[in-house]
Design a protein around this motif. Structure first.
Motif, PDB file in Angstrom:
ATOM      1  N   SER A 113      36.467  98.130 137.890  1.00 13.22           N
ATOM      2  CA  SER A 113      35.936  96.830 137.449  1.00 13.22           C
ATOM      3  C   SER A 113      35.957  95.774 138.547  1.00 13.22           C
ATOM      4  CB  SER A 113      36.744  96.319 136.248  1.00 13.22           C
ATOM      5  OG  SER A 113      38.120  96.281 136.548  1.00 13.22           O
ATOM      6  N   ASN A 114      36.617  96.073 139.667  1.00 13.88           N
ATOM      7  CA  ASN A 114      36.754  95.099 140.760  1.00 13.88           C
ATOM      8  C   ASN A 114      35.633  95.271 141.777  1.00 13.88           C
ATOM      9  OD1 ASN A 114      37.874  93.053 142.277  1.00 13.88           O
ATOM     10  ND2 ASN A 114      39.280  94.408 143.373  1.00 13.88           N
ATOM     11  N   VAL A 115      34.396  95.106 141.312  1.00 21.17           N
ATOM     12  CA  VAL A 115      33.212  95.254 142.155  1.00 21.17           C
ATOM     13  C   VAL A 115      32.376  93.978 142.021  1.00 21.17           C
ATOM     14  CG1 VAL A 115      31.144  96.618 142.626  1.00 21.17           C
ATOM     15  CG2 VAL A 115      33.214  97.746 141.791  1.00 21.17           C
ATOM     16  N   MET A 134      33.116  95.615 130.271  1.00 15.35           N
ATOM     17  CA  MET A 134      33.988  95.832 131.426  1.00 15.35           C
ATOM     18  C   MET A 134      35.140  96.773 131.096  1.00 15.35           C
ATOM     19  SD  MET A 134      32.460  94.350 133.795  1.00 15.35           S
ATOM     20  CE  MET A 134      33.708  94.686 135.028  1.00 15.35           C
ATOM     21  N   PHE A 135      35.630  96.718 129.849  1.00 12.52           N
ATOM     22  CA  PHE A 135      36.689  97.653 129.444  1.00 12.52           C
ATOM     23  C   PHE A 135      36.172  99.093 129.471  1.00 12.52           C
ATOM     24  CE2 PHE A 135      39.185  99.629 125.822  1.00 12.52           C
ATOM     25  CZ  PHE A 135      40.334  99.823 126.578  1.00 12.52           C
ATOM     26  N   ILE A 136      34.941  99.280 128.965  1.00 16.41           N
ATOM     27  CA  ILE A 136      34.338 100.613 128.988  1.00 16.41           C
ATOM     28  C   ILE A 136      34.151 101.089 130.425  1.00 16.41           C
ATOM     29  CG2 ILE A 136      32.226 101.915 128.482  1.00 16.41           C
ATOM     30  CD1 ILE A 136      31.934 100.184 125.950  1.00 16.41           C
ATOM     31  N   ILE A 137      33.639 100.210 131.288  1.00 15.72           N
ATOM     32  CA  ILE A 137      33.426 100.580 132.692  1.00 15.72           C
ATOM     33  C   ILE A 137      34.749 100.965 133.353  1.00 15.72           C
ATOM     34  CG2 ILE A 137      32.787  99.689 134.976  1.00 15.72           C
ATOM     35  CD1 ILE A 137      30.621  98.033 133.576  1.00 15.72           C
ATOM     36  N   ALA A 138      35.796 100.179 133.105  1.00 12.93           N
ATOM     37  CA  ALA A 138      37.090 100.425 133.753  1.00 12.93           C
ATOM     38  C   ALA A 138      37.661 101.789 133.363  1.00 12.93           C
ATOM     39  CB  ALA A 138      38.070  99.312 133.395  1.00 12.93           C
ATOM     40  N   VAL A 139      37.718 102.058 132.046  1.00 10.75           N
ATOM     41  CA  VAL A 139      38.318 103.331 131.627  1.00 10.75           C
ATOM     42  C   VAL A 139      37.413 104.509 131.975  1.00 10.75           C
ATOM     43  CG1 VAL A 139      39.754 102.316 129.823  1.00 10.75           C
ATOM     44  CG2 VAL A 139      37.445 103.095 129.255  1.00 10.75           C
ATOM     45  N   ALA A 140      36.092 104.302 131.915  1.00 11.10           N
ATOM     46  CA  ALA A 140      35.173 105.375 132.285  1.00 11.10           C
ATOM     47  C   ALA A 140      35.294 105.702 133.770  1.00 11.10           C
ATOM     48  CB  ALA A 140      33.734 104.989 131.946  1.00 11.10           C
TER      49      ALA A 140
END
Length: 426
Positions: free
Chosen positions: A52-54, A280-286
């Motif tokens: 998520s840090n992008v 963002m939660f979905i992106i992070a865990v994915a």
């Protein structure tokens, strides 16, 4: 594939079938994979943060906020009015006006559900009042949703650009021609439906009415020009364009149209924050899930398995597109893109697909998934707005699905559909 890969794939299918939310499913499976591989568990939260840090992902909250401000600020309503003055007198004119409004709003929101919600909330009742079946009206509002992910700016295009390390601006350009082809196909469906049902034409708008609609809607019409013109003139990046779009929407809604009231702003901000946090939660865990899969070389092994089936690129493209459509119909498209990015990029390289063509193909396939039963999210949005059962909306959507599947086939087998504009303007 190995024991870990097999367990993760089976676990994914079982948990999704049980109705476990996708973010919790892939987060749990990533933790199981880390434990089975005997990897330091601290790696997983580090990967969540890395995912998520992008910087480019900052475009997501900007475009989400811009879309919500546009709806609340009266811009979407004025876009519909402009479309009606130009198309209303034609056979199927009001239906075509809905398509035109969806195309314009798609050039602002970047989201399929947001486009369906904005256009459907205005047009479903209007279409029914003018002789269209309510089920058809809801299906049309559902179908224009993917235009929000084809016509730039597009939130999924931003995500794929980050995952594949490709130019987001070129990916935006790659979606324009497919989006316009889909819109033209929807207009053909509109004409055929209106003739079959005997829907009466509307009166032709007078020059005075056209002038009034254009003058009233000029700030709404300028929104895509400001956002996309800024990107392709080099004035700002897609990430900065998202923030400019949000600021523009707020200024127009609050001070020019004055439909947006100050007391509504906090609730709009909270709604945008909730949507952004979910994505963002979905992106992070994915991202963590995809890292575990990559560490076990699962994408490479899946690519090899597919290539063992056939080395014919035409057949491989068919298999790839069918797989993407099926996954888009049952899975959240953001998490699917993150999880499968390694497999898809590797497969694209093996069969010689241009990376921009591949990106457009993936994003648009998943956009079609947003309107595909059983779990296409835009269908649920239209069902909620119209008050109809999901099954009723799904029953009327097949002509629009035929158009969208045709567009997907064109993207796969006619590279110029997605590459002509990026090459011309790149």
């Amino acid at each position: 594939m190995g024991d870990i890969g097999t367990i993760m794939m089976i676990g994914l299918i079982v948990l999704l079938a049980l109705g476990v939310p996708i973010a919790f499913t892939i987060g749990l499976l990533a933790a199981v994979g880390i434990w089975m591989a005997d990897i330091n568990p601290m790696i997983l939260p580090q990967q969540f943060v890395a995912g998520s840090n992008v910087t480019s992902l900052l475009a997501i909250p900007g475009f989400i906020l811009a879309g919500e401000l546009m709806s609340a600020g009266g811009l979407s309503r004025r876009l519909v009015r402009v479309a009606e003055t130009f198309f209303g007198h034609l056979t199927g004119g009001l239906s075509m006006s809905t398509v035109a409004a969806g195309t314009f709003f798609g050039a602002i929101s970047g989201s399929a559900p947001a486009t369906t919600a904005a256009v459907g909330s205005i047009m479903i009742d209007e279409l029914e009042d003018r002789g269209y079946q309510r089920g058809y009206a809801a299906a049309l509002a559902t179908a224009v949703g993917p235009l929000g992910q084809m016509i730039p700016p597009s939130i999924p295009m931003v995500i794929w650009g980050v995952l594949a390390e490709e130019s987001i601006a070129k990916l935006f350009l790659a979606g324009i021609v497919p989006g316009l082809i889909a819109a033209a196909g929807f207009c053909v469906v509109s004409v055929i439906y209106a003739r079959y049902r005997g829907v009466a034409r509307e009166a032709r708008a007078t020059g005075r009415e056209i002038l009034f609609a254009l003058r009233d809607g000029i700030w709404a019409l300028l929104a895509p020009v400001v956002i996309l013109g800024g990107i392709y003139s080099g004035m700002f990046t897609p990430t900065e364009a998202a923030m400019v779009g949000a600021l523009y929407s707020a200024v127009v809604g609050l001070f020019l149209y004055r439909d947006l009231k100050w007391q509504k702003v906090p609730s709009i901000l909270m709604s945008s924050m909730r949507t952004t946090a979910t994505i963002m939660f979905i992106i992070a865990v994915a991202y963590g899930f995809a890292w575990v899969m990559a560490s076990e070389q699962i994408p490479a092994r899946l690519t090899e398995a597919l290539l063992l089936l056939t080395d014919n690129p035409i057949i491989l493209l068919l298999i790839l597109n069918v797989m993407l459509l099926l996954l888009g119909a049952v899975m959240d498209n953001i998490s699917a893109m993150v999880i499968l990015s390694g497999v898809l990029i590797g497969l694209g390289q093996q069969i010689g697909l241009d990376p921009i063509q591949l990106g457009a193909m993936v994003v648009i396939n998943f956009a079609v998934g947003m309107v595909t039963p059983p779990v296409g999210y835009s269908i649920f949005v239209a069902s909620s707005i119209s008050g109809l059962r999901v099954e009723t909306v799904a029953r009327h959507i097949w002509p629009f699905m035929l158009v969208l599947v045709t567009v997907v086939a064109l993207i796969a087998y006619v590279p110029a559909i997605t590459l002509w504009l990026p090459e011309k303007l790149g």
